[in-house]
Scaffold this motif. Structure first.
Motif, mmCIF file in Angstrom:
data_model
loop_
_atom_site.group_PDB
_atom_site.id
_atom_site.type_symbol
_atom_site.label_atom_id
_atom_site.label_comp_id
_atom_site.label_asym_id
_atom_site.label_seq_id
_atom_site.Cartn_x
_atom_site.Cartn_y
_atom_site.Cartn_z
ATOM 1 N N ARG A 1 12.455 71.575 41.656
ATOM 2 C CA ARG A 1 11.152 72.074 42.076
ATOM 3 C C ARG A 1 11.258 73.534 42.500
ATOM 4 O O ARG A 1 12.263 73.973 43.029
ATOM 5 N N ASP B 1 12.140 70.930 48.498
ATOM 6 C CA ASP B 1 12.849 69.709 48.861
ATOM 7 C C ASP B 1 14.169 70.001 49.568
ATOM 8 O O ASP B 1 14.725 69.133 50.245
ATOM 9 N N THR C 1 16.635 70.172 43.267
ATOM 10 C CA THR C 1 15.787 69.089 42.780
ATOM 11 C C THR C 1 15.017 69.519 41.542
ATOM 12 O O THR C 1 14.364 68.712 40.907
ATOM 13 N N GLU D 1 19.659 70.225 54.478
ATOM 14 C CA GLU D 1 19.605 71.204 53.400
ATOM 15 C C GLU D 1 20.992 71.712 53.004
ATOM 16 O O GLU D 1 21.160 72.317 51.940
ATOM 17 N N ASP E 1 13.178 76.035 46.719
ATOM 18 C CA ASP E 1 13.058 74.606 46.436
ATOM 19 C C ASP E 1 12.578 73.930 47.717
ATOM 20 O O ASP E 1 13.330 73.834 48.686
ATOM 21 N N PRO F 1 12.293 73.491 53.280
ATOM 22 C CA PRO F 1 10.829 73.372 53.348
ATOM 23 C C PRO F 1 10.140 74.668 53.776
ATOM 24 O O PRO F 1 10.735 75.523 54.436
#
Length: 323
Positions: free
Chosen positions: A9, A71, A7, A317, A69, A74
């Motif tokens: 992030r 997203d 993503t 994921e 990441d 977690p």
């Protein structure tokens, strides 16, 4: 780290769990993990060396810093994975490594990480898994100093020494005793078919060519029928003409373990799942690819999660593997 969709992030997670050599492999193959650095943190000495940290004069602990990441993977999943690598009740080190430099700690990078870490610690304490207090500290992250280059990815640079150290340290034996899935025989007999029970719990073998997945072509994950831990991907499945599902590699090496098997007048390496200790099959050195590995696995030990069902089954994921 495996190829994966992202993503964009990035966050940091920093964990101390004793010897940092052993804290890389559990995380490195997970989706959403973009880097792991071994190093030192939590002390007062600027740019410490390994020898200085081991001298117990710097206040630092050996630790790993993970770029991930959130997203895709977690922070809560990172925490769960962290706890399963350590003895959280030992305030004096980890296994045969003693001293503050081998203490356990969660170094948080935000208020949200602090909240989640404290919540996970409370849940572990309330679970009753351990009869002693949880000693792992949770503190705000400070400066992290990367360790010397020879410590980075040590398990790849010196695999024999790493394996010998890890086994000799007592870490794996502790994980097997304290973090293995707590199984209820009556529940398993009710949930599993007779063949699934015989294979996973009694080291059985199903008939070749007469099992569910030997010729299965669908895209998705193969997980442990008992625990659900991810074991293999359809991307690594191949036809070995042996009559059982065959894979050129495992999804996560940390999720399987090899055990010497001398039954039936042969010397083989049995493959078992790490968390549930399910018998899966055997591994041989006649497979395709540069590593020459063939995991020969019983269908009865596996559950298949199709790529379109990964999200709803709790394996979202891994969706990026099939993008």
């Amino acid at each position: 780290m495996s190829e994966q969709q992202t993503t964009g992030r990035r966050e940091l997670a920093t964990f101390a769990g004793g010897c940092f050599w052993c804290m890389v492999t559990p995380f490195e193959e997970m989706p959403g993990i973009h880097g792991i650095v071994s190093g030192y943190t939590g002390g007062h000495k600027v740019n410490p060396t390994y020898e200085e940290v081991c001298s117990e004069t710097t206040g630092h602990a050996e630790a790993v810093q993970i770029t991930f990441d959130p997203d895709v993977f977690p922070y809560t999943k990172l925490l769960n994975l962290f706890w399963r690598q350590i003895d959280p009740t030992d305030a004096g080190g980890q296994f045969f490594d003693r001293g503050a430099s081998y203490r356990t700690a969660i170094f948080t990078h935000s208020e949200e990480q602090q909240r989640l870490a404290e919540e996970s610690k409370r849940e572990l304490a309330a679970s009753g898994r351990f009869d002693k207090p949880i000693a792992t500290e949770i503190v705000p992250a400070g400066t992290f100093y990367p360790a010397e280059e020879y410590h980075q990815d040590f398990h790849k640079k010196s695999p024999a020494r790493y394996k010998s150290y890890r086994q000799g340290s007592g870490r794996d034996a502790f994980i097997d005793r304290n973090w293995a899935l707590q199984k209820d025989e009556q529940e398993l007999r009710a949930r599993l078919t007779p063949m699934q029970y015989a294979v996973t719990q009694e080291n059985g073998t199903e008939p070749p060519f007469r099992n569910e997945f030997w010729n299965h072509k669908g895209e998705g994950l193969y997980v442990d029928i008992v625990s659900g831990e991810p074991l293999f991907s359809s991307l690594d499945k191949f036809d070995s003409n042996c009559g059982w599902p065959s894979f050129s590699k495992s999804l996560h090496m940390a999720n399987i373990k090899g055990v010497k098997d001398t039954s039936h007048g042969m010397v083989r390496v049995e493959v078992r799942s790490a968390q549930a200790d399910s018998h899966l099959g055997h591994v041989f050195d006649d497979g395709p690819g540069p590593d020459g590995i063939r995991f020969c696995i019983n269908s009865a030990a596996l559950r298949f999660i199709a790529r379109e069902d990964l999200e709803k089954e709790g394996y979202g994921e891994y969706a990026s593997l099939f993008a």
